[in-house]
Design a protein around this motif. Sequence first.
Motif, PDB file in Angstrom:
ATOM      1  N   GLY A 106      89.620   5.918  46.561  1.00 12.78           N
ATOM      2  CA  GLY A 106      90.777   5.425  45.832  1.00 12.78           C
ATOM      3  C   GLY A 106      90.512   5.408  44.339  1.00 12.78           C
ATOM      4  N   LEU A 107      91.574   5.125  43.578  1.00 11.43           N
ATOM      5  CA  LEU A 107      91.503   5.052  42.121  1.00 11.43           C
ATOM      6  C   LEU A 107      91.874   3.648  41.668  1.00 11.43           C
ATOM      7  CD1 LEU A 107      93.418   8.342  41.157  1.00 11.43           C
ATOM      8  CD2 LEU A 107      90.953   8.061  41.528  1.00 11.43           C
ATOM      9  N   ALA A 108      91.244   3.200  40.598  1.00 14.31           N
ATOM     10  CA  ALA A 108      91.580   1.910  40.009  1.00 14.31           C
ATOM     11  C   ALA A 108      91.741   2.067  38.511  1.00 14.31           C
ATOM     12  CB  ALA A 108      90.496   0.877  40.314  1.00 14.31           C
ATOM     13  N   LYS A 109      92.800   1.518  37.985  1.00 16.96           N
ATOM     14  CA  LYS A 109      93.052   1.572  36.547  1.00 16.96           C
ATOM     15  C   LYS A 109      92.047   0.701  35.807  1.00 16.96           C
ATOM     16  CE  LYS A 109      96.342  -0.029  33.127  1.00 16.96           C
ATOM     17  NZ  LYS A 109      97.381  -1.046  32.927  1.00 16.96           N
ATOM     18  N   GLY A 110      91.470   1.272  34.753  1.00 18.05           N
ATOM     19  CA  GLY A 110      90.604   0.501  33.871  1.00 18.05           C
ATOM     20  C   GLY A 110      91.408  -0.039  32.705  1.00 18.05           C
ATOM     21  N   SER A 111      91.042   0.361  31.479  1.00 19.41           N
ATOM     22  CA  SER A 111      91.724  -0.152  30.287  1.00 19.41           C
ATOM     23  C   SER A 111      92.619   0.896  29.622  1.00 19.41           C
ATOM     24  CB  SER A 111      90.682  -0.677  29.288  1.00 19.41           C
ATOM     25  OG  SER A 111      89.645   0.262  29.079  1.00 19.41           O
ATOM     26  N   LEU A 112      92.940   1.958  30.330  1.00 18.38           N
ATOM     27  CA  LEU A 112      93.886   2.935  29.794  1.00 18.38           C
ATOM     28  C   LEU A 112      95.314   2.508  30.122  1.00 18.38           C
ATOM     29  CD1 LEU A 112      93.818   6.131  32.093  1.00 18.38           C
ATOM     30  CD2 LEU A 112      93.288   3.822  32.824  1.00 18.38           C
ATOM     31  N   HIS A 113      96.288   3.146  29.497  1.00 18.58           N
ATOM     32  CA  HIS A 113      97.683   2.823  29.775  1.00 18.58           C
ATOM     33  C   HIS A 113      98.070   3.330  31.161  1.00 18.58           C
ATOM     34  CE1 HIS A 113      98.678   1.227  25.858  1.00 18.58           C
ATOM     35  NE2 HIS A 113      98.157   2.288  25.264  1.00 18.58           N
ATOM     36  N   THR A 114      98.921   2.566  31.834  1.00 14.43           N
ATOM     37  CA  THR A 114      99.386   2.950  33.170  1.00 14.43           C
ATOM     38  C   THR A 114     100.038   4.321  33.147  1.00 14.43           C
ATOM     39  OG1 THR A 114      99.719   0.648  33.835  1.00 14.43           O
ATOM     40  CG2 THR A 114     100.947   2.316  35.051  1.00 14.43           C
ATOM     41  N   ASP A 115     100.814   4.610  32.106  1.00 16.46           N
ATOM     42  CA  ASP A 115     101.509   5.905  32.019  1.00 16.46           C
ATOM     43  C   ASP A 115     100.527   7.067  32.027  1.00 16.46           C
ATOM     44  OD1 ASP A 115     103.896   4.582  31.941  1.00 16.46           O
ATOM     45  OD2 ASP A 115     104.271   4.906  29.810  1.00 16.46           O
ATOM     46  N   VAL A 116      99.390   6.894  31.368  1.00 14.08           N
ATOM     47  CA  VAL A 116      98.393   7.968  31.310  1.00 14.08           C
ATOM     48  C   VAL A 116      97.814   8.219  32.700  1.00 14.08           C
ATOM     49  CG1 VAL A 116      96.166   8.672  30.345  1.00 14.08           C
ATOM     50  CG2 VAL A 116      97.844   7.506  28.901  1.00 14.08           C
ATOM     51  N   LEU A 117      97.473   7.150  33.403  1.00 10.07           N
ATOM     52  CA  LEU A 117      96.918   7.289  34.750  1.00 10.07           C
ATOM     53  C   LEU A 117      97.935   7.926  35.690  1.00 10.07           C
ATOM     54  CD1 LEU A 117      94.807   6.788  36.940  1.00 10.07           C
ATOM     55  CD2 LEU A 117      95.705   4.460  37.157  1.00 10.07           C
ATOM     56  N   MET A 118      99.143   7.384  35.708  1.00  7.87           N
ATOM     57  CA  MET A 118     100.130   7.856  36.677  1.00  7.87           C
ATOM     58  C   MET A 118     100.638   9.254  36.343  1.00  7.87           C
ATOM     59  SD  MET A 118     100.017   5.623  38.924  1.00  7.87           S
ATOM     60  CE  MET A 118     101.237   6.430  39.966  1.00  7.87           C
ATOM     61  N   HIS A 119     100.664   9.613  35.052  1.00  7.40           N
ATOM     62  CA  HIS A 119     101.051  10.980  34.685  1.00  7.40           C
ATOM     63  C   HIS A 119     100.093  11.980  35.316  1.00  7.40           C
ATOM     64  CE1 HIS A 119     102.684  14.264  32.262  1.00  7.40           C
ATOM     65  NE2 HIS A 119     101.445  14.594  31.963  1.00  7.40           N
ATOM     66  N   GLY A 120      98.803  11.673  35.268  1.00 10.09           N
ATOM     67  CA  GLY A 120      97.823  12.564  35.875  1.00 10.09           C
ATOM     68  C   GLY A 120      97.933  12.601  37.387  1.00 10.09           C
ATOM     69  N   VAL A 121      98.218  11.464  37.992  1.00 12.12           N
ATOM     70  CA  VAL A 121      98.301  11.390  39.459  1.00 12.12           C
ATOM     71  C   VAL A 121      99.518  12.135  39.989  1.00 12.12           C
ATOM     72  CG1 VAL A 121      98.658   9.802  41.391  1.00 12.12           C
ATOM     73  CG2 VAL A 121      96.983   9.250  39.622  1.00 12.12           C
ATOM     74  N   VAL A 122     100.670  11.973  39.323  1.00  9.85           N
ATOM     75  CA  VAL A 122     101.904  12.572  39.852  1.00  9.85           C
ATOM     76  C   VAL A 122     102.036  14.057  39.501  1.00  9.85           C
ATOM     77  CG1 VAL A 122     103.121  10.368  39.758  1.00  9.85           C
ATOM     78  CG2 VAL A 122     103.354  11.965  37.847  1.00  9.85           C
ATOM     79  N   ALA A 123     101.192  14.554  38.616  1.00  6.92           N
ATOM     80  CA  ALA A 123     101.254  15.973  38.267  1.00  6.92           C
ATOM     81  C   ALA A 123     101.051  16.830  39.517  1.00  6.92           C
ATOM     82  CB  ALA A 123     100.194  16.302  37.226  1.00  6.92           C
ATOM     83  N   GLN A 124     101.804  17.913  39.616  1.00  6.92           N
ATOM     84  CA  GLN A 124     101.740  18.765  40.794  1.00  6.92           C
ATOM     85  C   GLN A 124     100.323  19.260  41.047  1.00  6.92           C
ATOM     86  OE1 GLN A 124     104.772  19.369  42.595  1.00  6.92           O
ATOM     87  NE2 GLN A 124     103.289  19.938  44.160  1.00  6.92           N
ATOM     88  N   GLU A 125      99.614  19.574  39.959  1.00  9.00           N
ATOM     89  CA  GLU A 125      98.267  20.148  40.109  1.00  9.00           C
ATOM     90  C   GLU A 125      97.218  19.107  40.500  1.00  9.00           C
ATOM     91  OE1 GLU A 125      99.039  19.458  35.657  1.00  9.00           O
ATOM     92  OE2 GLU A 125     100.136  20.181  37.415  1.00  9.00           O
ATOM     93  N   SER A 126      97.575  17.821  40.527  1.00 14.37           N
ATOM     94  CA  SER A 126      96.594  16.793  40.879  1.00 14.37           C
ATOM     95  C   SER A 126      96.169  16.872  42.345  1.00 14.37           C
ATOM     96  CB  SER A 126      97.163  15.394  40.609  1.00 14.37           C
ATOM     97  OG  SER A 126      98.093  15.008  41.614  1.00 14.37           O
ATOM     98  N   GLY A 127      97.055  17.366  43.183  1.00 11.73           N
ATOM     99  CA  GLY A 127      96.755  17.425  44.609  1.00 11.73           C
ATOM    100  C   GLY A 127      96.827  16.081  45.303  1.00 11.73           C
ATOM    101  N   LEU A 128      97.308  15.047  44.614  1.00 14.36           N
ATOM    102  CA  LEU A 128      97.401  13.713  45.205  1.00 14.36           C
ATOM    103  C   LEU A 128      98.807  13.352  45.667  1.00 14.36           C
ATOM    104  CD1 LEU A 128      95.097  11.533  42.902  1.00 14.36           C
ATOM    105  CD2 LEU A 128      94.519  12.813  44.967  1.00 14.36           C
TER     106      LEU A 128
END
Length: 317
Positions: A106-128
């Motif tokens: 699993g993944l856990a957010k550290g001190s970055l912005h939520t938008d940055v984390l979720m943008h990477g996760v929802v990207a088609q190329e993420s495979g998630l």
Amino acid sequence: MTETRLNSAADTRHTAFDALIARARASGAVPYAIVWPCEAHALAGAIEAARRGILMPVLVGNRVLMERAAQEAGLSLVSYRVVEAATPEEAVSAAIALVHEGTVYGLAKGSLHTDVLMHGVVAQESGLRTDRRMSHVFMMAVRGRAEPLFLTDSAINIAPDLTTKRHIVQNAVDLHHGLGFGTPRVAILSAVETLNPRIQGTLDAACLSKMAERGEITGAIVDGPLAMDNAVDAEAACIKGLTSPVAGRAQILVMPDLEAGNIAVKTLSFLGEARCGGLVMGARVPILLTSRADTIEARLDSAAMGAVYARFLNQKA
């Protein structure tokens, strides 16, 4: 007196989460990528979860910043794997790669912005991504209630349409099962408990209830529209003449939109002193979205949810 209430003097806020933490510890620490834990609060939460035997953190971020944060908090990184990443965006990519390697569950957010984390996760190329929309589910232990309440969605989907709401409901139901709480009673909330064409939430609620009847939502008893009072209080449901397997006994509360959900969660937390943790559902792995304002206790509660649910998914695979 509703069956989910206890004596008003009783405080059951700790029971559900303490039991969940105990289950997580008994099963062994679960590997999670902590994405960009470069401030003391994020690093302390991850290390405390490791100390309690809940998570096995892999710290993904800038080593210099993490070591500085550790020094400020009086912590040491010696016992933990560090994966170098120069920026938050690179940390997200590196953490996703760890998921695909099978290194973390699993993944856990550290001190970055939520938008940055979720943008990477929802990207088609993420495979998630899956065929399900992602949504957030809070589990809340409320003073005087014998069982926890699940609230959704309070963090991701701003104004969900009917299709998104179906995914939101199913995500919450899956989590309820995965954490071992069984088949839930789901209330689709609105301002009123009767159909009103001028209130879209009541129409969506009726459609979702019908979807559940037809098997388009599975694993739950679903009813709506219900107002908050008659969803959680049997006396209110009785006074309004509601005959329903959910009214007065709801275990999952589905909000009409993010604003309503966010207000409900913060009201229960800050005025009702509820204890809560949360997960993002609908991706291939669970995601912990903690807030900078979260206490260590709240971070541990979310970590326990994430650990138990990740174990459940891994056993199903």
